[in-house]
Design a protein around this motif. Sequence first.
Motif, PDB file in Angstrom:
ATOM      1  N   PRO A 112      -0.053   4.755  -7.033  1.00 41.00           N
ATOM      2  CA  PRO A 112      -1.314   4.956  -6.872  1.00 41.00           C
ATOM      3  C   PRO A 112      -1.987   6.226  -7.327  1.00 41.00           C
ATOM      4  O   PRO A 112      -1.806   6.651  -8.682  1.00 41.00           O
ATOM      5  N   PRO A 113      -3.568   6.354  -7.976  1.00 40.89           N
ATOM      6  CA  PRO A 113      -4.493   6.504  -8.362  1.00 40.89           C
ATOM      7  C   PRO A 113      -4.301   7.617  -7.364  1.00 40.89           C
ATOM      8  O   PRO A 113      -4.346   8.572  -6.833  1.00 40.89           O
TER       9      PRO A 113
ATOM     10  N   ARG B 155      -3.236  -3.387 -14.339  1.00 45.61           N
ATOM     11  CA  ARG B 155      -4.385  -1.540 -13.886  1.00 45.61           C
ATOM     12  C   ARG B 155      -5.173  -2.335 -13.116  1.00 45.61           C
ATOM     13  O   ARG B 155      -5.321  -3.417 -12.692  1.00 45.61           O
ATOM     14  N   GLU B 156      -6.133  -1.824 -12.452  1.00 43.16           N
ATOM     15  CA  GLU B 156      -7.058  -2.151 -11.220  1.00 43.16           C
ATOM     16  C   GLU B 156      -7.826  -3.808 -11.829  1.00 43.16           C
ATOM     17  O   GLU B 156      -8.293  -2.912 -13.336  1.00 43.16           O
TER      18      GLU B 156
ATOM     19  N   CYS C 180       0.699  -1.186  -0.141  1.00 46.03           N
ATOM     20  CA  CYS C 180      -0.006  -0.106   0.185  1.00 46.03           C
ATOM     21  C   CYS C 180       0.833   1.245   0.345  1.00 46.03           C
ATOM     22  O   CYS C 180       1.809   1.413   1.146  1.00 46.03           O
ATOM     23  N   TYR C 181       0.874   1.643  -1.031  1.00 41.61           N
ATOM     24  CA  TYR C 181       1.484   3.224  -0.981  1.00 41.61           C
ATOM     25  C   TYR C 181       0.710   4.493  -1.727  1.00 41.61           C
ATOM     26  O   TYR C 181      -0.435   4.413  -1.912  1.00 41.61           O
ATOM     27  N   VAL C 182       0.938   5.635  -0.888  1.00 40.86           N
ATOM     28  CA  VAL C 182      -0.199   6.975  -0.893  1.00 40.86           C
ATOM     29  C   VAL C 182       0.737   8.113  -1.594  1.00 40.86           C
ATOM     30  O   VAL C 182       1.999   7.951  -0.905  1.00 40.86           O
ATOM     31  N   ASP C 183       0.107   8.561  -1.963  1.00 39.31           N
ATOM     32  CA  ASP C 183       0.917  10.031  -2.635  1.00 39.31           C
ATOM     33  C   ASP C 183       1.572   9.994  -3.792  1.00 39.31           C
ATOM     34  O   ASP C 183       1.670  10.417  -4.494  1.00 39.31           O
ATOM     35  N   LYS C 184       3.281   9.713  -3.931  1.00 44.15           N
ATOM     36  CA  LYS C 184       3.608   9.332  -5.147  1.00 44.15           C
ATOM     37  C   LYS C 184       4.049   8.017  -5.174  1.00 44.15           C
ATOM     38  O   LYS C 184       3.940   7.214  -4.574  1.00 44.15           O
TER      39      LYS C 184
ATOM     40  N   GLY D  80      -4.626   1.565  -8.528  1.00 49.42           N
ATOM     41  CA  GLY D  80      -3.428   2.078  -8.839  1.00 49.42           C
ATOM     42  C   GLY D  80      -3.003   1.203 -10.238  1.00 49.42           C
ATOM     43  O   GLY D  80      -3.442   0.545 -10.667  1.00 49.42           O
ATOM     44  N   GLU D  81      -0.916   1.530 -10.554  1.00 48.89           N
ATOM     45  CA  GLU D  81      -0.861   0.504 -11.171  1.00 48.89           C
ATOM     46  C   GLU D  81       0.714  -0.038 -11.145  1.00 48.89           C
ATOM     47  O   GLU D  81       1.444   0.791 -10.301  1.00 48.89           O
TER      48      GLU D  81
END
Length: 197
Positions: A72-73, A53-54, A16-20, A39-40
């Motif tokens: 992340p999207p 892709r999702e 799980c990654y957030v922001d960039k 996300g991708e």
Amino acid sequence: MGIEEKDFGKAFLYSCYVDKAFGHEQFIPEHVVLFQMSGETHFDLEKGKLVTREGQILVARRNQLAKAFKHPPENSAYQSISIMLHADRLKSYALDHQLSSDKKQQSDTNILLNGDVFIKSYFESLTPYAEASDRVSPRMETIKIYELLTLLLERYPALKDLLFDFSEPFKIDLEEFMLKNYKYNVPLESFAKLSGR
């Protein structure tokens, strides 16, 4: 930036990654099934590029080098679950179900599939394990991996030849191999294995 990578058993990895975007490179010693929850993931492989892709599933072959960039999207988190299919577990499954590979797979085979409601439901059933503090027990891990294998083989029978081909890399031209793959920052032992040494 919030980053979480969590092993919840010897074969499961939740990302799980957030922001960039976040990237890493690695030697992939075992077959991997990745489900893209959101996300991708952009892969840089010896034979080219690949994007999951999702809702998509990547069945990545063992014994390859890869660079993965996780995106992340917008306004949300990147999420994926990866399952490592260790050869000893695949051999046990093949023995239990009288399965064998009918032909050798091409060395550059990675298979991208569109998930359906059954595949999505399977990976959603792993979410509580990913979020819990306890690891999956070895017995439950085997049950869940056998469930995944059965589900994949029923829906995509052609995967049998990739998953149950246990042949090892053969000796290849070392100079040519290193000129193609020097950009991967992995241990020397990984290069030796991939070049049949």
